[in-house]
Design a protein around this motif. Structure first.
Motif, PDB file in Angstrom:
ATOM      1  N   ARG A 138      46.324  30.459  40.186  1.00 24.33           N
ATOM      2  CA  ARG A 138      44.997  30.550  40.195  1.00 24.33           C
ATOM      3  C   ARG A 138      44.665  31.872  39.114  1.00 24.33           C
ATOM      4  O   ARG A 138      45.257  32.574  39.012  1.00 24.33           O
ATOM      5  N   LEU A 139      43.491  31.545  38.226  1.00 23.17           N
ATOM      6  CA  LEU A 139      42.815  32.380  37.523  1.00 23.17           C
ATOM      7  C   LEU A 139      42.258  33.466  38.376  1.00 23.17           C
ATOM      8  O   LEU A 139      41.554  33.439  39.322  1.00 23.17           O
ATOM      9  N   VAL A 140      42.564  34.762  37.744  1.00 22.41           N
ATOM     10  CA  VAL A 140      41.951  36.050  38.344  1.00 22.41           C
ATOM     11  C   VAL A 140      40.558  36.234  37.882  1.00 22.41           C
ATOM     12  O   VAL A 140      40.580  36.040  36.609  1.00 22.41           O
ATOM     13  N   ARG A 141      39.288  36.259  38.554  1.00 20.18           N
ATOM     14  CA  ARG A 141      38.223  36.208  38.173  1.00 20.18           C
ATOM     15  C   ARG A 141      37.551  37.489  37.845  1.00 20.18           C
ATOM     16  O   ARG A 141      38.345  38.631  38.381  1.00 20.18           O
ATOM     17  N   LYS A 142      36.463  37.978  37.313  1.00 23.48           N
ATOM     18  CA  LYS A 142      35.947  38.920  36.620  1.00 23.48           C
ATOM     19  C   LYS A 142      35.802  40.155  37.965  1.00 23.48           C
ATOM     20  O   LYS A 142      35.938  41.324  37.721  1.00 23.48           O
ATOM     21  N   ASP A 143      35.536  39.666  38.932  1.00 22.47           N
ATOM     22  CA  ASP A 143      35.310  40.400  40.072  1.00 22.47           C
ATOM     23  C   ASP A 143      36.600  40.649  40.916  1.00 22.47           C
ATOM     24  O   ASP A 143      36.318  41.213  42.293  1.00 22.47           O
ATOM     25  N   ASN A 144      37.686  40.596  40.221  1.00 21.56           N
ATOM     26  CA  ASN A 144      38.914  40.849  40.946  1.00 21.56           C
ATOM     27  C   ASN A 144      39.258  39.999  42.192  1.00 21.56           C
ATOM     28  O   ASN A 144      39.734  40.405  43.258  1.00 21.56           O
ATOM     29  N   THR A 145      38.761  38.671  42.194  1.00 16.02           N
ATOM     30  CA  THR A 145      38.898  37.659  43.160  1.00 16.02           C
ATOM     31  C   THR A 145      39.790  36.538  42.789  1.00 16.02           C
ATOM     32  O   THR A 145      39.766  36.287  41.454  1.00 16.02           O
ATOM     33  N   ILE A 146      40.351  35.728  43.460  1.00 20.30           N
ATOM     34  CA  ILE A 146      40.847  34.459  43.361  1.00 20.30           C
ATOM     35  C   ILE A 146      40.170  33.509  44.209  1.00 20.30           C
ATOM     36  O   ILE A 146      40.050  33.741  45.402  1.00 20.30           O
ATOM     37  N   LEU A 147      40.145  32.111  43.850  1.00 20.25           N
ATOM     38  CA  LEU A 147      39.590  31.195  44.806  1.00 20.25           C
ATOM     39  C   LEU A 147      40.794  30.336  45.400  1.00 20.25           C
ATOM     40  O   LEU A 147      41.704  29.922  44.630  1.00 20.25           O
ATOM     41  N   TYR A 148      41.001  30.108  46.517  1.00 17.79           N
ATOM     42  CA  TYR A 148      41.958  29.453  47.298  1.00 17.79           C
ATOM     43  C   TYR A 148      41.257  28.780  48.456  1.00 17.79           C
ATOM     44  O   TYR A 148      40.654  29.544  49.314  1.00 17.79           O
ATOM     45  N   ASN A 149      41.300  27.454  48.634  1.00 17.25           N
ATOM     46  CA  ASN A 149      40.795  26.574  49.844  1.00 17.25           C
ATOM     47  C   ASN A 149      39.534  26.951  49.976  1.00 17.25           C
ATOM     48  O   ASN A 149      39.239  27.131  51.376  1.00 17.25           O
ATOM     49  N   GLY A 150      38.507  27.003  49.149  1.00 17.69           N
ATOM     50  CA  GLY A 150      37.135  27.242  49.276  1.00 17.69           C
ATOM     51  C   GLY A 150      36.917  28.633  49.676  1.00 17.69           C
ATOM     52  O   GLY A 150      35.398  28.895  50.010  1.00 17.69           O
ATOM     53  N   SER A 151      37.657  29.719  49.648  1.00 14.99           N
ATOM     54  CA  SER A 151      37.433  31.043  49.937  1.00 14.99           C
ATOM     55  C   SER A 151      37.889  31.996  48.741  1.00 14.99           C
ATOM     56  O   SER A 151      38.664  31.503  48.072  1.00 14.99           O
ATOM     57  N   ARG A 152      37.324  33.234  48.952  1.00 14.94           N
ATOM     58  CA  ARG A 152      37.517  34.143  47.629  1.00 14.94           C
ATOM     59  C   ARG A 152      38.516  35.292  48.381  1.00 14.94           C
ATOM     60  O   ARG A 152      38.069  35.743  49.489  1.00 14.94           O
ATOM     61  N   TYR A 153      39.631  35.545  47.857  1.00 14.58           N
ATOM     62  CA  TYR A 153      40.557  36.549  48.285  1.00 14.58           C
ATOM     63  C   TYR A 153      40.550  37.716  47.193  1.00 14.58           C
ATOM     64  O   TYR A 153      40.727  37.395  45.948  1.00 14.58           O
ATOM     65  N   THR A 154      40.489  38.994  47.705  1.00 21.71           N
ATOM     66  CA  THR A 154      40.327  40.054  46.619  1.00 21.71           C
ATOM     67  C   THR A 154      41.813  40.500  45.964  1.00 21.71           C
ATOM     68  O   THR A 154      43.074  40.259  46.913  1.00 21.71           O
ATOM     69  N   VAL A 155      41.970  41.068  44.900  1.00 22.13           N
ATOM     70  CA  VAL A 155      43.196  41.447  44.249  1.00 22.13           C
ATOM     71  C   VAL A 155      42.816  42.932  43.962  1.00 22.13           C
ATOM     72  O   VAL A 155      41.689  43.140  43.866  1.00 22.13           O
ATOM     73  N   PRO A 156      43.779  43.919  43.572  1.00 22.36           N
ATOM     74  CA  PRO A 156      43.709  45.270  43.228  1.00 22.36           C
ATOM     75  C   PRO A 156      42.520  45.262  41.918  1.00 22.36           C
ATOM     76  O   PRO A 156      42.749  44.492  41.187  1.00 22.36           O
ATOM     77  N   ILE A 157      41.872  46.284  42.049  1.00 20.57           N
ATOM     78  CA  ILE A 157      40.994  46.640  40.854  1.00 20.57           C
ATOM     79  C   ILE A 157      41.885  46.867  39.676  1.00 20.57           C
ATOM     80  O   ILE A 157      43.187  47.394  39.771  1.00 20.57           O
ATOM     81  N   GLY A 158      41.535  46.022  38.584  1.00 21.45           N
ATOM     82  CA  GLY A 158      42.273  46.055  37.246  1.00 21.45           C
ATOM     83  C   GLY A 158      43.319  44.928  37.065  1.00 21.45           C
ATOM     84  O   GLY A 158      43.983  45.026  36.120  1.00 21.45           O
ATOM     85  N   THR A 159      43.270  44.105  37.883  1.00 19.66           N
ATOM     86  CA  THR A 159      44.087  43.110  38.105  1.00 19.66           C
ATOM     87  C   THR A 159      43.592  42.057  36.991  1.00 19.66           C
ATOM     88  O   THR A 159      44.159  41.315  36.365  1.00 19.66           O
TER      89      THR A 159
END
Length: 96
Positions: A22-43
């Motif tokens: 998945r692509l990392v979005r500008k808000d440091n989240t990824i989309l998976y199965n209709g939900s957003r999951y966070t990744v650490p700031i700066g990813t």
């Protein structure tokens, strides 16, 4: 003569079934199965992809280059949820 019996071959994209990116979005989240999951700031970075794996009800987010775990979340049963890890917020350890 045989041309009348030829049929086009259907296009099939071959990818390993167990590797999901998945692509990392500008808000440091990824989309998976209709939900957003966070990744650490700066990813986030333009075009930055991460690898996803499901394991025992958890979503494991890995860096595909180093194969290191970036984040781990419990899978959300609902769609549209934001699954956040408080460790992924701003780093306050370097306060003045």
């Amino acid at each position: 003569m045989e041309q009348q019996y030829l049929r086009p071959v259907p296009f099939t994209k071959i990818e390993p079934a167990d590797i999901v990116t998945r692509l990392v979005r500008k808000d440091n989240t990824i989309l998976y199965n209709g939900s957003r999951y966070t990744v650490p700031i700066g990813t986030y970075g333009p075009g930055r992809e991460v690898e996803l794996r499901e394991l025992d009800g958890s979503l494991i987010i890995l860096d595909p280059v180093s194969d290191q775990i970036i984040a781990e979340h419990a899978l959300s049963p609902e769609k549209g949820a934001l699954i956040r890890n408080t460790n992924h917020l701003r780093d306050h350890s370097h306060q003045l």
